[in-house]
Scaffold this motif. Structure first.
Motif, PDB file in Angstrom:
ATOM      1  N   LEU A 201      37.862  26.617  43.543  1.00  0.00           N
ATOM      2  CA  LEU A 201      37.325  27.395  42.458  1.00  0.00           C
ATOM      3  C   LEU A 201      38.212  28.563  41.873  1.00  0.00           C
ATOM      4  CD1 LEU A 201      35.024  27.854  40.694  1.00  0.00           C
ATOM      5  CD2 LEU A 201      33.893  29.274  42.378  1.00  0.00           C
ATOM      6  N   GLU A 202      38.481  28.727  40.860  1.00  0.00           N
ATOM      7  CA  GLU A 202      39.246  29.884  40.554  1.00  0.00           C
ATOM      8  C   GLU A 202      38.154  31.055  40.405  1.00  0.00           C
ATOM      9  OE1 GLU A 202      42.245  30.509  36.637  1.00  0.00           O
ATOM     10  OE2 GLU A 202      40.503  29.135  36.579  1.00  0.00           O
ATOM     11  N   VAL A 203      39.010  31.995  40.878  1.00  0.00           N
ATOM     12  CA  VAL A 203      38.251  33.408  41.239  1.00  0.00           C
ATOM     13  C   VAL A 203      37.998  33.784  39.859  1.00  0.00           C
ATOM     14  CG1 VAL A 203      38.459  35.579  42.384  1.00  0.00           C
ATOM     15  CG2 VAL A 203      39.389  33.709  43.417  1.00  0.00           C
ATOM     16  N   LYS A 204      38.678  33.828  38.998  1.00  0.00           N
ATOM     17  CA  LYS A 204      38.242  34.663  37.596  1.00  0.00           C
ATOM     18  C   LYS A 204      36.852  34.091  36.917  1.00  0.00           C
ATOM     19  CE  LYS A 204      41.171  32.139  34.219  1.00  0.00           C
ATOM     20  NZ  LYS A 204      42.196  32.407  33.494  1.00  0.00           N
ATOM     21  N   LYS A 205      36.677  32.610  37.496  1.00  0.00           N
ATOM     22  CA  LYS A 205      35.369  32.339  36.665  1.00  0.00           C
ATOM     23  C   LYS A 205      34.044  32.912  37.606  1.00  0.00           C
ATOM     24  CE  LYS A 205      37.230  27.860  35.690  1.00  0.00           C
ATOM     25  NZ  LYS A 205      37.067  26.319  35.642  1.00  0.00           N
ATOM     26  N   LEU A 206      34.450  33.901  38.614  1.00  0.00           N
ATOM     27  CA  LEU A 206      33.252  34.329  39.063  1.00  0.00           C
ATOM     28  C   LEU A 206      33.109  35.911  38.496  1.00  0.00           C
ATOM     29  CD1 LEU A 206      33.589  33.367  42.903  1.00  0.00           C
ATOM     30  CD2 LEU A 206      31.718  32.386  41.413  1.00  0.00           C
ATOM     31  N   ALA A 207      33.986  36.230  37.561  1.00  0.00           N
ATOM     32  CA  ALA A 207      33.788  37.710  36.953  1.00  0.00           C
ATOM     33  C   ALA A 207      32.677  38.183  36.667  1.00  0.00           C
ATOM     34  CB  ALA A 207      34.973  37.602  36.214  1.00  0.00           C
ATOM     35  N   ASP A 208      31.772  37.116  35.866  1.00  0.00           N
ATOM     36  CA  ASP A 208      30.504  37.575  35.265  1.00  0.00           C
ATOM     37  C   ASP A 208      29.252  37.142  36.145  1.00  0.00           C
ATOM     38  OD1 ASP A 208      30.678  34.728  34.983  1.00  0.00           O
ATOM     39  OD2 ASP A 208      29.611  34.827  33.193  1.00  0.00           O
ATOM     40  N   SER A 209      29.331  36.672  37.458  1.00  0.00           N
ATOM     41  CA  SER A 209      28.480  36.230  38.271  1.00  0.00           C
ATOM     42  C   SER A 209      27.829  37.787  38.962  1.00  0.00           C
ATOM     43  CB  SER A 209      28.987  35.544  39.355  1.00  0.00           C
ATOM     44  OG  SER A 209      29.877  36.121  40.229  1.00  0.00           O
ATOM     45  N   TYR A 210      26.751  37.720  39.783  1.00  0.00           N
ATOM     46  CA  TYR A 210      26.036  38.909  40.275  1.00  0.00           C
ATOM     47  C   TYR A 210      26.671  39.005  41.591  1.00  0.00           C
ATOM     48  CZ  TYR A 210      22.576  37.690  36.855  1.00  0.00           C
ATOM     49  OH  TYR A 210      21.943  37.684  35.686  1.00  0.00           O
ATOM     50  N   LEU A 211      27.931  38.627  42.032  1.00  0.00           N
ATOM     51  CA  LEU A 211      28.515  38.765  43.282  1.00  0.00           C
ATOM     52  C   LEU A 211      29.584  39.996  43.194  1.00  0.00           C
ATOM     53  CD1 LEU A 211      29.609  35.269  44.673  1.00  0.00           C
ATOM     54  CD2 LEU A 211      28.130  36.819  45.857  1.00  0.00           C
ATOM     55  N   ASP A 212      29.552  40.834  44.228  1.00  0.00           N
ATOM     56  CA  ASP A 212      30.938  41.594  44.554  1.00  0.00           C
ATOM     57  C   ASP A 212      31.948  40.767  45.046  1.00  0.00           C
ATOM     58  OD1 ASP A 212      32.382  43.815  44.750  1.00  0.00           O
ATOM     59  OD2 ASP A 212      31.170  44.756  46.352  1.00  0.00           O
ATOM     60  N   THR A 213      32.557  40.353  44.091  1.00  0.00           N
ATOM     61  CA  THR A 213      33.701  39.085  44.159  1.00  0.00           C
ATOM     62  C   THR A 213      34.647  39.393  45.410  1.00  0.00           C
ATOM     63  OG1 THR A 213      33.312  38.494  41.895  1.00  0.00           O
ATOM     64  CG2 THR A 213      35.079  37.556  43.180  1.00  0.00           C
ATOM     65  N   SER A 214      35.149  40.613  45.223  1.00  0.00           N
ATOM     66  CA  SER A 214      36.426  41.240  46.180  1.00  0.00           C
ATOM     67  C   SER A 214      35.864  41.192  47.566  1.00  0.00           C
ATOM     68  CB  SER A 214      36.929  42.287  45.705  1.00  0.00           C
ATOM     69  OG  SER A 214      37.336  42.325  44.298  1.00  0.00           O
ATOM     70  N   SER A 215      34.897  42.051  47.748  1.00  0.00           N
ATOM     71  CA  SER A 215      34.322  42.148  49.106  1.00  0.00           C
ATOM     72  C   SER A 215      33.796  40.697  49.611  1.00  0.00           C
ATOM     73  CB  SER A 215      33.285  43.189  49.236  1.00  0.00           C
ATOM     74  OG  SER A 215      32.390  42.892  48.237  1.00  0.00           O
ATOM     75  N   VAL A 216      33.037  39.993  49.007  1.00  0.00           N
ATOM     76  CA  VAL A 216      32.592  38.801  49.466  1.00  0.00           C
ATOM     77  C   VAL A 216      33.411  38.000  49.721  1.00  0.00           C
ATOM     78  CG1 VAL A 216      31.300  36.567  48.719  1.00  0.00           C
ATOM     79  CG2 VAL A 216      30.265  38.967  48.479  1.00  0.00           C
ATOM     80  N   ILE A 217      34.655  37.655  49.089  1.00  0.00           N
ATOM     81  CA  ILE A 217      35.663  36.816  49.334  1.00  0.00           C
ATOM     82  C   ILE A 217      36.583  37.227  50.626  1.00  0.00           C
ATOM     83  CG2 ILE A 217      38.123  35.865  48.396  1.00  0.00           C
ATOM     84  CD1 ILE A 217      36.644  35.664  45.666  1.00  0.00           C
ATOM     85  N   ALA A 218      36.755  38.669  50.676  1.00  0.00           N
ATOM     86  CA  ALA A 218      37.343  39.123  51.561  1.00  0.00           C
ATOM     87  C   ALA A 218      36.599  38.897  53.154  1.00  0.00           C
ATOM     88  CB  ALA A 218      37.588  40.681  51.691  1.00  0.00           C
ATOM     89  N   GLU A 219      35.402  38.938  53.159  1.00  0.00           N
ATOM     90  CA  GLU A 219      34.618  39.043  54.320  1.00  0.00           C
ATOM     91  C   GLU A 219      34.630  37.443  54.588  1.00  0.00           C
ATOM     92  OE1 GLU A 219      32.179  40.094  57.385  1.00  0.00           O
ATOM     93  OE2 GLU A 219      33.256  41.296  55.968  1.00  0.00           O
ATOM     94  N   LEU A 220      34.325  36.514  53.833  1.00  0.00           N
ATOM     95  CA  LEU A 220      34.311  35.007  54.035  1.00  0.00           C
ATOM     96  C   LEU A 220      35.758  34.445  54.691  1.00  0.00           C
ATOM     97  CD1 LEU A 220      32.140  33.649  51.194  1.00  0.00           C
ATOM     98  CD2 LEU A 220      31.649  34.061  53.638  1.00  0.00           C
ATOM     99  N   HIS A 221      36.691  35.120  54.040  1.00  0.00           N
ATOM    100  CA  HIS A 221      38.093  34.881  54.497  1.00  0.00           C
ATOM    101  C   HIS A 221      38.253  35.424  55.888  1.00  0.00           C
ATOM    102  CE1 HIS A 221      42.553  35.099  54.805  1.00  0.00           C
ATOM    103  NE2 HIS A 221      42.431  33.941  54.325  1.00  0.00           N
TER     104      HIS A 221
END
Length: 263
Positions: free
Chosen positions: A139-159
């Motif tokens: 999944l391309e990360v920029k497509k999550l830009a308008d979601s309700y997620l705090d994208t940067s912190s969530v991706i870092a934690e899952l990784h």
């Protein structure tokens, strides 16, 4: 004495015969402007006014959508009016919102909600979405830009927890994310790791010879490109065209030695 009386009488007679000049009065600018005819209205004025009004409507629609995105929940018309006082149930903004692809309108409750491209709200929902992707694609990360997620912190934690894999760009920022299937994690023997790290890739010329000795063939795409380059060199010829302007040479083959007639 009689002469003075005569002169006085003559002076009064001359004054009486002089023309009477009208007295000029100062004009008040505000009075003068009000007395003029009203300026003629341009033929394009109605169109310009409608364009300005439409632009104002679209601006208010954008503000409402931004408010809905920040709210992260359905909002009633009254809640929207607290932020945009011009919003009315029979107004143009209402019609725009009910037909907008980024807005979820529920007629039963008369509520509006923001519709992101991916309605993902938690880290678990993101992992589950990646797991269900066809062929486990990313999944391309920029497509999550308008979601309700705090994208940067969530991706870092899952990784960090090794639940997802990341493909980064040149600036080391996540560009694509993938589901990390832990079932594919197999333990590798330490001797195998040591042997793998000791392997050295030879230089390109030596690599070709090593592949030939091992009976391996080079990639077909690479050999085909080399063949095409050779073919281009063979078929490349001069495209210069010789134009004959001397009419007395017409009919003579200049590629042959010229032999005068009769010899």
């Amino acid at each position: 004495m009689s002469d003075l009386l005569a002169q006085r009488k003559d002076f009064k007679k001359r004054v009486a015969t002089q023309p009477v000049l009208a007295q000029r009065r100062a004009i008040n600018p505000s009075t003068a402007l009000s007395s003029r005819a009203p300026p003629r209205q341009s033929a394009n004025a109605p169109h310009i006014e409608r364009a300005h009004e439409e632009a104002s409507v679209l601006t208010r629609v954008h503000q409402i959508i931004t408010f809905l995105k920040q709210s992260q929940r359905p909002c009633t018309a009254d809640e929207i009016r607290l932020h945009i006082s011009e919003f009315r149930d029979d107004g143009p903004e209402f019609q725009h919102l009910t037909n907008n692809a980024k807005v979820i309108y529920t007629a039963k409750n008369n509520t509006f909600a923001y519709r992101p491209e991916f309605d993902i709200r938690t880290a678990e929902e993101l992992v589950e979405y990646l797991r269900k992707l066809p062929d486990r694609g990313g999944l391309e990360v920029k497509k999550l830009a308008d979601s309700y997620l705090d994208t940067s912190s969530v991706i870092a934690e899952l990784h960090k927890k090794q639940r997802i894999l990341i493909m980064s760009d040149k600036t080391k920022r996540p560009r694509y994310i993938f589901y990390n299937d832990m079932a594919l994690e197999n333990a590798i023997d330490d001797d195998m790791k040591t042997s793998w790290l000791q392997l050295q890739v030879p230089d390109e010329p030596e690599l070709s010879r090593e592949m030939e000795r091992a009976g391996l063939k080079r990639m077909q795409a690479e050999t085909r490109e080399e063949k095409e380059e050779k073919d281009v060199k063979k078929t490349k010829k001069s495209s210069r065209i010789t134009k004959i302007t001397n009419t007395h040479l017409v009919g003579i083959d200049l590629t042959k030695d010229y032999v005068p007639e009769g010899k």
